[in-house]
Design an enzyme around this catalytic site. Structure first.
Site, mmCIF file in Angstrom:
data_model
loop_
_atom_site.group_PDB
_atom_site.id
_atom_site.type_symbol
_atom_site.label_atom_id
_atom_site.label_comp_id
_atom_site.label_asym_id
_atom_site.label_seq_id
_atom_site.Cartn_x
_atom_site.Cartn_y
_atom_site.Cartn_z
ATOM 1 N N PRO A 89 0.820 -1.219 0.000
ATOM 2 C CA PRO A 89 0.000 0.000 0.000
ATOM 3 C C PRO A 89 0.855 1.271 0.000
ATOM 4 C CG PRO A 89 -0.651 -1.485 1.786
ATOM 5 C CD PRO A 89 0.625 -2.001 1.229
ATOM 6 N N GLU A 116 3.014 -8.648 8.606
ATOM 7 C CA GLU A 116 3.003 -7.175 8.656
ATOM 8 C C GLU A 116 3.805 -6.565 7.519
ATOM 9 O OE1 GLU A 116 0.955 -5.669 10.916
ATOM 10 O OE2 GLU A 116 0.492 -7.789 11.256
ATOM 11 N N ARG A 154 -2.440 -9.419 -20.866
ATOM 12 C CA ARG A 154 -3.414 -9.150 -21.924
ATOM 13 C C ARG A 154 -2.936 -8.093 -22.909
ATOM 14 N NH1 ARG A 154 -6.738 -5.465 -21.223
ATOM 15 N NH2 ARG A 154 -8.597 -6.468 -22.027
ATOM 16 N N ASP A 169 -10.293 -0.972 -24.982
ATOM 17 C CA ASP A 169 -10.547 -1.020 -23.544
ATOM 18 C C ASP A 169 -10.700 0.358 -22.923
ATOM 19 O OD1 ASP A 169 -10.386 -3.716 -23.382
ATOM 20 O OD2 ASP A 169 -8.244 -3.736 -22.960
HETATM 21 C C1 4GT Z 1 -2.487 -3.928 0.187
HETATM 22 C C2 4GT Z 1 -1.839 -3.913 -1.003
HETATM 23 C C3 4GT Z 1 -0.737 -4.775 -1.154
HETATM 24 C C4 4GT Z 1 -1.030 -5.511 1.023
HETATM 25 C C5 4GT Z 1 -2.282 -2.989 -2.075
HETATM 26 C C6 4GT Z 1 2.775 -6.469 3.082
HETATM 27 C C7 4GT Z 1 2.129 -7.517 3.929
HETATM 28 C C8 4GT Z 1 1.763 -5.905 2.168
HETATM 29 C C9 4GT Z 1 0.703 -7.621 3.493
HETATM 30 C C10 4GT Z 1 0.626 -6.901 2.189
HETATM 31 N N1 4GT Z 1 -2.100 -4.713 1.171
HETATM 32 N N2 4GT Z 1 -0.357 -5.571 -0.136
HETATM 33 N N3 4GT Z 1 -0.031 -4.852 -2.300
HETATM 34 N N4 4GT Z 1 -3.238 -2.097 -1.795
HETATM 35 N N5 4GT Z 1 -0.651 -6.257 2.073
HETATM 36 O O1 4GT Z 1 -1.766 -3.046 -3.180
#
Ligand code: 4GT
Length: 267
Positions: A89, A116, A154, A169
């Protein structure tokens, strides 16, 4: 194109190459998927891949040494110059233009975190780019890797059949897609727009373009670098023909309050 995915759940990621467009692309040799499980690179009999976070707190963190070994092993197999991507994220939000750019490379190494997340020093030492699917939390990066594999595959030459062309698309021109209809002509008293039944192909193309522009304006003005208060004539992203079509759409649709752009409803 070759994908090397570093994941504790290889079966999950491999599922993307079992079915659909991506499955066919693998069968036809357009893409190649290799999964590497960090557990196979751990040092101890318990095959440990995680440890408690320094500073305390809940959850576990994926260990640097195990991940570095796995990434470096994948790098030896991957095409020269292959980038390492971490899905999280904290990354830049994935969009179609970045997908298009990545689809030009020979290979990608996709690193998936669990728990985590991963020890920050792995990112410092081996990660080239960090990408996010959007502002929400998943239990792991695997779905992100699968999304990237799907979106990139794709766009590989020959991946789509005649009936699935990528050129039409959504987002190919930074616009939302127009509406689609198929038989029957009436569904619970709702009819297909007459122009689509006319057989007049220039009119149909014009209508579709108009709908795309109008829908984008109403739902995602950000894609046009506009806000609902921007005059259509001031939208630099549009050609004069497109501005005319958008004005036509707004005349067709925006005479009533309910059809005003989302943000204007409150005014
Ligand atoms: C959300 C996204 C992602 C996670 C996203 C590290 C441990 C990240 C769990 C993982 N959450 N990855 N790529 N929004 N969680 O892209």
């Amino acid at each position: 194109m070759r994908f090397d995915v570093i994941t504790l759940l290889p079966q999950l990621v491999e599922a993307v190459t079992k079915v659909g467009v991506t499955g066919r692309a693998k069968d036809r040799g357009l893409i190649d998927l290799h999964c590497w499980n960090p557990r196979d690179f751990s040092n101890d009999n318990h095959r440990t891949v995680d440890d408690r976070p320094y500073g305390g707190g809940p959850g576990m963190v994926m260990k640097a040494d195990v991940l570095l070994k796995t990434i470096r092993h994948a790098k030896l197999q991957a095409p020269e110059g292959t980038k390492v991507i971490y899905l999280s994220p904290q990354g830049k939000k994935l969009d179609q233009s970045s997908v298009r750019e990545m689809s030009q490379s020979k290979g990608l190494i996709l690193l998936c975190g669990r728990y985590e997340g991963i020890d920050e020093r792995v990112i410092q030492l081996e990660v080239d780019d960090e990408w996010s699917l959007g502002d929400y939390v998943l239990s792991g990066g695997e779905l992100g890797a699968m999304v990237m594999i799907d979106a990139i595959t794709r766009l590989q030459p020959e991946a789509l059949g005649h009936n699935e062309s990528a050129l039409q698309d959504s987002f190919t021109e930074n616009l939302l897609d127009c509406e689609h209809y198929t038989r029957p002509e009436v569904v619970e008293s709702l009819v297909v727009p007459a122009v689509l039944m006319s057989g007049n192909h220039p009119s149909i193309a014009r209508w579709r373009r108009k709908q795309s522009l109008g829908k984008t304006w109403q739902r995602r003005p950000d894609l046009l670098n506009a806000t609902p208060s921007t005059k259509t004539t001031d939208i630099k992203a549009l050609s004069n023909d497109d501005k005319k079509l958008l004005d036509e759409y707004l005349q067709d649709h925006c005479s009533q309050e309910q059809d005003l752009p989302e943000h204007k409803k409150d005014i």
